[in-house]
Design an enzyme around this catalytic site. Structure first.
Site, PDB file in Angstrom:
ATOM      1  N   GLY A 157      -4.285  -8.045  -5.584  1.00  7.99           N
ATOM      2  CA  GLY A 157      -5.103  -7.537  -4.488  1.00  7.99           C
ATOM      3  C   GLY A 157      -6.034  -8.583  -3.898  1.00  7.99           C
ATOM      4  O   GLY A 157      -6.287  -8.576  -2.680  1.00  7.99           O
ATOM      5  N   SER A 158      -6.547  -9.490  -4.716  1.00  9.58           N
ATOM      6  CA  SER A 158      -7.421 -10.541  -4.177  1.00  9.58           C
ATOM      7  C   SER A 158      -6.650 -11.419  -3.205  1.00  9.58           C
ATOM      8  O   SER A 158      -7.175 -11.809  -2.157  1.00  9.58           O
ATOM      9  CB  SER A 158      -7.978 -11.419  -5.308  1.00  9.58           C
ATOM     10  OG  SER A 158      -8.846 -10.682  -6.128  1.00  9.58           O
ATOM     11  N   THR A 297     -13.400  -0.249  -6.292  1.00  8.77           N
ATOM     12  CA  THR A 297     -13.093  -0.735  -7.638  1.00  8.77           C
ATOM     13  C   THR A 297     -13.979  -0.119  -8.707  1.00  8.77           C
ATOM     14  O   THR A 297     -13.534   0.135  -9.814  1.00  8.77           O
ATOM     15  CB  THR A 297     -13.260  -2.279  -7.678  1.00  8.77           C
ATOM     16  OG1 THR A 297     -12.489  -2.819  -6.627  1.00  8.77           O
ATOM     17  CG2 THR A 297     -12.794  -2.851  -8.992  1.00  8.77           C
ATOM     18  N   PRO A 389       0.976  -2.589  -6.338  1.00  9.38           N
ATOM     19  CA  PRO A 389       1.883  -1.871  -7.238  1.00  9.38           C
ATOM     20  C   PRO A 389       1.400  -1.874  -8.693  1.00  9.38           C
ATOM     21  O   PRO A 389       1.652  -0.932  -9.425  1.00  9.38           O
ATOM     22  CB  PRO A 389       3.204  -2.626  -7.083  1.00  9.38           C
ATOM     23  CG  PRO A 389       3.137  -3.219  -5.713  1.00  9.38           C
ATOM     24  CD  PRO A 389       1.691  -3.573  -5.508  1.00  9.38           C
ATOM     25  N   HIS A 390       0.680  -2.928  -9.088  1.00  6.97           N
ATOM     26  CA  HIS A 390       0.264  -2.967 -10.506  1.00  6.97           C
ATOM     27  C   HIS A 390      -0.962  -2.092 -10.766  1.00  6.97           C
ATOM     28  O   HIS A 390      -1.472  -2.090 -11.890  1.00  6.97           O
ATOM     29  CB  HIS A 390       0.061  -4.402 -11.016  1.00  6.97           C
ATOM     30  CG  HIS A 390      -1.037  -5.190 -10.381  1.00  6.97           C
ATOM     31  ND1 HIS A 390      -1.021  -6.557 -10.341  1.00  6.97           N
ATOM     32  CD2 HIS A 390      -2.177  -4.837  -9.768  1.00  6.97           C
ATOM     33  CE1 HIS A 390      -2.107  -7.003  -9.736  1.00  6.97           C
ATOM     34  NE2 HIS A 390      -2.826  -5.977  -9.385  1.00  6.97           N
ATOM     35  N   TYR A 419      12.145 -19.867  14.333  1.00  8.67           N
ATOM     36  CA  TYR A 419      12.189 -18.665  13.512  1.00  8.67           C
ATOM     37  C   TYR A 419      13.442 -18.774  12.648  1.00  8.67           C
ATOM     38  O   TYR A 419      14.556 -18.707  13.159  1.00  8.67           O
ATOM     39  CB  TYR A 419      12.339 -17.426  14.387  1.00  8.67           C
ATOM     40  CG  TYR A 419      11.160 -17.130  15.260  1.00  8.67           C
ATOM     41  CD1 TYR A 419      10.752 -15.819  15.452  1.00  8.67           C
ATOM     42  CD2 TYR A 419      10.468 -18.143  15.911  1.00  8.67           C
ATOM     43  CE1 TYR A 419       9.690 -15.526  16.268  1.00  8.67           C
ATOM     44  CE2 TYR A 419       9.397 -17.857  16.720  1.00  8.67           C
ATOM     45  CZ  TYR A 419       9.014 -16.547  16.907  1.00  8.67           C
ATOM     46  OH  TYR A 419       7.958 -16.254  17.718  1.00  8.67           O
ATOM     47  N   SER A 439       6.337 -20.096  -4.582  1.00 12.78           N
ATOM     48  CA  SER A 439       7.249 -19.526  -5.573  1.00 12.78           C
ATOM     49  C   SER A 439       6.707 -18.217  -6.130  1.00 12.78           C
ATOM     50  O   SER A 439       5.520 -18.071  -6.373  1.00 12.78           O
ATOM     51  CB  SER A 439       7.434 -20.502  -6.741  1.00 12.78           C
ATOM     52  OG  SER A 439       8.086 -21.664  -6.299  1.00 12.78           O
TER      53      SER A 439
END
Lengths: 621, 621
Positions: A157-158, A297, A389-390, A419, A439
């Site tokens: 999220g960060s 949070t 998702p986590h 593109y 990656s």
């Protein structure tokens, strides 16, 4: 191939509080491993094994294998000694952690054997395709238009919030760049007007000058210019440190961040937001963007995104525009509760009926108010949304995500002049050129994709799971409300912070008659120490929770009315400057069940009693 | 507990080209799963299972389990259809991908069952401790001083590089901030002098004003001020797009990035670096920092870090200082080849002897020149270093890392006024306040920690594994050198780009007598299409490689001498403006073996022949 399921039995989707489904887990995992190994064997079956029977019988092989066995023994021991028992159905009421979906764990492990890297389509065709599908599922979940929106998985999220701010910064700077490169498209606009153009207006201009887009980008904020002209980034007073970090990293700086007070429900006060924006406008300071939070949070509260959007519409008539980023890292998946089996946002009047059909709550729920309904509904108006998702996706760490309302924005931050897309597939050949990271594990995409296949992102799937967690949270909330403990001649009361907007319950203990805030804070901190890793023996701890401090430097006076409601004076608040809160994320997929909860309720009541007695025994020593 | 092993048998550490070690893999994995489940069962054994036998016999449970089975069938099919066969011992010579360490896969899966989040010590005591240990192991690998250095795991190399630039930016801005907050410590210094203070000088001043450090930080670049004063960020001409992206994100902007030409070996030309720095100094433009690369992404080449460091020492006497960040995402683990069993950097004269003792190369190696030796040795002088476990650490994606020479730098980017550390452990309570990301998988730390326990970061462990990959690369390099193919009446020659500095081999095919660069590029692009996913049927492909373009906008004229050596004129280069290169990352842990390589050599020669024939058949149609 894929079956449609009306009634998902959540108990078949987790390993289980006591590992009840270990048989199913092993069956599925071993099948996937065998299929992977078969694939290795049958790629060019004429090639013989390079690890021979003789190799495997050799002394050095055996010694190396034994060395591995020893290392894994140490690993297993360390994990069992120093991990949190969040798997329990009713004793862990702490951090944002819980069981994760068994199919996702299996999918992750399987895909890890192939070790695809989703940075580039070429090195992970299978999992890149899955990530693209997940992105479109996120977009559908948010009510974004099909074919015009996009999303992707990221580290957390960060990082997603940072990417949202990156989008906002570069978007906001584009009109100044257009003025330099293609001034005829913004003819007659003042700098103030340029800095108050809507995202759509800006993208529509870029559509008209495809041959100049690279040059426009070169003149945008990515050049390093104009960062200090872009205005203020407004966040709720319950500000998460990640927003300060993001402003630092992205170069606009902490000085551009301003916090807007929250109300008694820890939601951003939209009247104060309006006042701040007008105050800034009077000085011709633009607003770079506003952050709304779906699931704060520390409190789990839900900002009034609908009011934020309405304010933007009102101010647009006065020539003021601001970007909206919704930080739904925590609460994003909960939007599934509002989508019917065709992914349409359900009418408020029909919610109860649809929920009944899909067994979303086992009892009539008091959680779903109109406020919350409209807040979730309006998310579709935000430019970008963070969704992890986590967290409420019940996917193992790390899996964050970001969703982008208008796919055209992707080109504003992309690298490479041309593109580069795979033919027909609309999948970036090099995803790393369109996002913060490079990656990244294809296995994460496989885990999220599998979860979304198992549980659709609507009321039939995730809606039911997240409903269960909310119902569990409300059981805990009611368990705490009005609860009191006798320790010697003292009476200790429990006070929840607020009615939960989601599945988090904050609360404090206070001694009857106590008016010393420092003393209450000490009690709650002592309790936290007893109910966490701090005192050691995590594995033997019968009740575990987490804690947080609401302190004036971060929270301003937001906690004051709560503190006053506990009987402390305003002077006492000013003197102590903080209140220590106990915090329970109720993510368990089991605690919604009345019988399960009641069985644990008496156990944790007893455990709390014992902890309080320990604390007072020390105090009285 | 942990055994010390003299002779690691690499064949016991991987699942195997044909899944040869699947028995060992399952044995270890199932043991870890059982130990996890036992842990769940025995946490408060008085609590009964919440998933009952009746639940498991119910229709909805069975239907849900079957639904999961169906979804996993689809997943397995998709992965088997659309993944790369890099597991082969000798047919995959493409992307930076290969087998990963079996113990790490098991460790990841095991730790995933506990799902710790290393953002905070509290939510992952076990894996946070492992990450701290890994950080110190990285520091030892880089020759940083024990107790004064630090490192951590992050999402990937792009994020680590971004974090390096974040460090550099905030460090560089500190003297300006000190001048505002505590001017007596920089009395008499001009702005030029302030912007040329060494990292050590700056940190020594901060040591003297602990009570003012927060205020100094508030005035640093994190405020958003002074970003345009900090000077140029110098990167090699072989620039990776991630550096442009990083400069964009961090707010200094693309306009501050300058590329330094590379020499014929694709290493940064240090004379040109000096000239550029002097040219900038003449205009009083400081240098924010210089990036050296250990293992360039497209060529695998190794910059002369030693010369870079020597230049910094020379220029320091003239009042010029620059920060050095080493991007060793790819090559960082290779420093293990140079460390003896006590982690001391081995004398050049003794390298061969130590390697022989630990069987690092099976034959006399021609790779290890003094140039490369000194480049690796000097890494210990850089302020920050990127190292990716998911590259030469043979760890599954995603696992990046960054190492910081001076732990004090950590506080320059940290959030929270007070230093919050766990007692005694020197582990940040909230790691998220000291790094770019927030939430992150404890499982990654477990995977890396386990790998480092299995294979020490010196000549006895990783040194041997990476030596094997280099030896395999050299076998492939010699296989290509001077090779020619007959297709009809044409002769096709193969030309490697350069002698490899590491384990990557770049090469091209060219038709004898061809002086048309466009035609050669077409041939190599056609070959790539035949040897990749592009033509479909990946699983049936007998030889797989990857490709890249060296084009003037990115590479300048660096490829010119290579292009000329193939018989093309300078005018031809100017006209075409790029050369298409085939690229083989030789990561296989098996190809070092002479017999294995030779067995595959004849097979892939045949496969190449067939591909060329296919291409020419189409050309001649």
């Amino acid at each position: 191939m894929k079956t449609e399921l009306q009634d998902h039995n959540l108990k078949a989707l987790f390993l289980g509080s006591k590992g009840e489904n270990v048989d199913l887990f092993k069956e599925l995992l071993l099948k996937m491993i065998d299929e992977h190994v078969g694939w290795r064997q049958n790629y060019q079956p004429q090639d013989l094994p390079v690890i021979t029977p003789q190799d495997k019988s050799s002394k050095s092989f055996q010694e190396t294998a034994d060395h591995v066995r020893s290392v894994l023994n140490v690993l297993s021991s360390k994990l069992r000694t120093n991990s949190l028992p969040w798997h329990t159905a009713g004793r862990f009421w702490g951090h944002m952690n819980s069981e994760t979906l068994m199919p996702s764990i299996i999918a992750y492990t399987t895909a890890m054997l192939w070790n695809g890297n989703n940075v580039a389509y070429e090195s992970s065709p299978g999992t890149s395709q899955m990530e693209e599908e997940v992105g479109h599922e996120f977009a559908a979940l948010m009510g974004y238009k099909k074919g015009e929106s996009w999303g992707h998985i990221c580290a957390d999220g960060s990082i997603a919030n940072l990417e949202g701010l990156w989008y906002a910064r570069n978007m906001k700077s584009l009109p100044l760049a257009i003025k330099e490169v293609a001034p005829e498209f913004v003819a007659g606009k003042t700098e103030w007007e340029l800095l108050n153009m809507s995202t759509e207006e800006i993208l529509d201009i870029l559509d008209q000058i495809p041959e100049k887009i690279d040059e426009v980008k070169e003149h945008s904020a990515r050049s390093g210019k104009n960062l200090q002209k872009l205005g203020k980034w407004l966040i709720p007073q319950t500000k998460h440190y990640s927003w300060l970090k993001a402003a630092d990293i992205i170069g606009v700086g902490l000085d551009c961040v301003e916090a807007i007070d929250v109300d008694d429900h820890y939601r951003m006060d939209i009247d104060k937001l309006e006042a701040k924006i007008r105050e800034l406008a009077a000085e011709e300071i633009p607003v770079l963007g506003v952050v709304g939070v779906i699931g704060t949070t520390e409190e789990g509260q839900v900002d009034r995104i609908d009011k934020m959007v309405a304010l933007r519409e009102k101010l647009a008539k006065e020539g003021i525009y601001f970007y909206i980023h919704v930080d739904a890292a925590y609460g994003g998946y909960a939007r599934a509760i509002f989508l019917d089996e065709d992914n349409n946002f359900i009418d408020y009047a029909k919610m109860a009926e649809v929920h009944e059909k899909y067994n979303v709550f086992t009892e009539k729920n008091e959680w779903l108010t109109e406020d919350i309904y409209h807040s979730f509904k309006a998310m579709s108006e935000a430019e970008t949304i963070t969704i992890d998702p986590h967290k409420m996706g019940y996917i193992p760490y790390s899996a964050g995500g970001i969703v982008v309302k208008d796919t055209r924005m992707r080109d504003v931050i992309s690298y490479f002049a041309t593109y580069v897309f795979e033919k027909g597939a609309d999948i970036p050949a090099l995803l790393g050129a369109y996002m913060l990271e490079g990656s990244k594990a294809g296995a994460t995409a496989a885990a999220v994709w599998t979860a979304h296949q198992v549980l659709p992102l609507n009321v039939t799937g995730y809606g039911k799971l997240i409903g269960a967690s909310i119902e569990g949270a409300y059981r805990f909330y009611h368990f705490l409300q009005g609860k009191q403990f006798k320790v010697g001649d003292k009476t200790i009361h429990v006070y929840p912070l607020t009615k939960p907007d989601f599945n988090m319950v904050d609360y404090v203990f206070n001694e009857e008659g106590n008016t010393d805030l420092e003393k209450m804070n000490q009690l709650n901190h002592d309790f936290y120490e007893q109910a966490s890793y701090v005192k050691g023996g995590l594995y033997n701890n019968e009740f575990i929770t987490s804690h947080t401090d609401f302190a004036i430097p971060d929270y301003g006076n937001s906690p004051l009315s709560y503190v006053k409601s506990l009987g402390f004076s305003e002077e006492e608040w000013d003197r102590e400057g903080k209140v220590t809160i106990l915090r329970a994320c109720a993510l368990s997929p089991y605690a919604y069940d009345k019988d399960v909860f009641e069985e644990y309720a008496s156990k944790i009541e007893q455990a709390i009693q014992e902890k309080l007695e320990k604390i007072y025994a020390v105090v009285n020593e």
